[in-house]
Design a protein around this motif. Structure first.
Motif, PDB file in Angstrom:
ATOM      1  N   GLY A 153       0.821  -1.203   0.049  1.00 18.86           N
ATOM      2  CA  GLY A 153      -0.039   0.097   0.070  1.00 18.86           C
ATOM      3  C   GLY A 153       0.896   1.281  -0.143  1.00 18.86           C
ATOM      4  O   GLY A 153       0.266   2.380  -0.268  1.00 18.86           O
ATOM      5  N   GLN A 154       2.119   1.221  -0.002  1.00 15.51           N
ATOM      6  CA  GLN A 154       3.083   2.279   0.191  1.00 15.51           C
ATOM      7  C   GLN A 154       3.396   2.549  -1.276  1.00 15.51           C
ATOM      8  O   GLN A 154       4.032   1.705  -2.057  1.00 15.51           O
ATOM      9  N   GLY A 155       3.270   3.837  -1.742  1.00 14.86           N
ATOM     10  CA  GLY A 155       3.876   4.301  -3.019  1.00 14.86           C
ATOM     11  C   GLY A 155       5.378   4.598  -3.210  1.00 14.86           C
ATOM     12  O   GLY A 155       5.765   4.917  -2.114  1.00 14.86           O
ATOM     13  N   GLU A 156       5.788   4.623  -4.159  1.00 16.04           N
ATOM     14  CA  GLU A 156       7.351   5.066  -4.130  1.00 16.04           C
ATOM     15  C   GLU A 156       7.462   6.345  -5.195  1.00 16.04           C
ATOM     16  O   GLU A 156       7.026   6.341  -6.163  1.00 16.04           O
ATOM     17  N   ALA A 176      13.288   5.560  -7.199  1.00 10.10           N
ATOM     18  CA  ALA A 176      13.728   4.303  -6.648  1.00 10.10           C
ATOM     19  C   ALA A 176      14.690   4.120  -5.452  1.00 10.10           C
ATOM     20  O   ALA A 176      15.210   5.406  -5.279  1.00 10.10           O
ATOM     21  N   ARG A 177      14.753   3.153  -4.815  1.00  9.39           N
ATOM     22  CA  ARG A 177      15.582   3.207  -3.503  1.00  9.39           C
ATOM     23  C   ARG A 177      16.698   2.626  -3.506  1.00  9.39           C
ATOM     24  O   ARG A 177      17.465   2.634  -2.781  1.00  9.39           O
ATOM     25  N   ASP A 178      17.261   2.294  -5.075  1.00  6.81           N
ATOM     26  CA  ASP A 178      18.758   1.803  -5.289  1.00  6.81           C
ATOM     27  C   ASP A 178      19.763   2.919  -4.707  1.00  6.81           C
ATOM     28  O   ASP A 178      19.451   4.149  -4.931  1.00  6.81           O
ATOM     29  N   GLY A 179      20.725   2.415  -3.747  1.00  4.85           N
ATOM     30  CA  GLY A 179      21.604   3.540  -3.508  1.00  4.85           C
ATOM     31  C   GLY A 179      21.278   4.089  -1.942  1.00  4.85           C
ATOM     32  O   GLY A 179      22.118   4.683  -1.250  1.00  4.85           O
TER      33      GLY A 179
END
Length: 132
Positions: free
Chosen positions: A105-108, A111-114
């Motif tokens: 349910g959490q949007g992004e 990108a979480r890379d790094g």
């Protein structure tokens, strides 16, 4: 945790983290005694213990130790004098899962890379918090 001792030393503050041994060993007992990073030292492998403890023992305050809560007079408990951003309970395993899953349910937004493996916790000085 970053294991480059020279970098950890350079990042640390040139001030003693504890007023005396009672305060220091009290904080270690409340925090480091259950942390995965110091588990090898507790089991006889002192060379692979937490490098942040070594910094404290040589009289420097690690940058990873943020000031804990204080009362209106600046007093604190020994156990919560600092909050270690590298603390991981030894029962939680060696690290966060990789890649870190996005909670349902959490949007992004990006990108979480790094960014995985870094904690974004910062203490807000009371003077700044009062202005907000």
């Amino acid at each position: 945790m970053n294991s480059d001792h020279d970098q950890l030393y350079d990042e640390s503050r040139d001030q003693r983290p504890f007023a005396n041994g009672t305060e220091g060993y009290g904080w270690f007992a409340a925090n480091c005694e259950t942390c995965i990073h110091d588990r090898p030292a507790r089991h006889g492998d002192e060379g692979n213990g937490c490098p942040l403890i070594v910094l404290a023992l040589v009289g420097r305050t690690p940058a990873q130790w943020l000031d804990g809560p204080r009362d209106e007079n600046g007093r604190y408990s020994i156990a919560s004098q600092y909050t270690c951003t590298e603390y991981r309970h030894e029962d939680d395993g060696p690290a966060d899962p990789r890649p870190i899953p996005t909670p349902p349910g959490q949007g992004e937004l990006f990108a979480r890379d790094g960014f995985e493996g870094h904690r974004m916790l910062t203490a807000v000085p009371e003077s700044d918090a009062a202005r907000a």
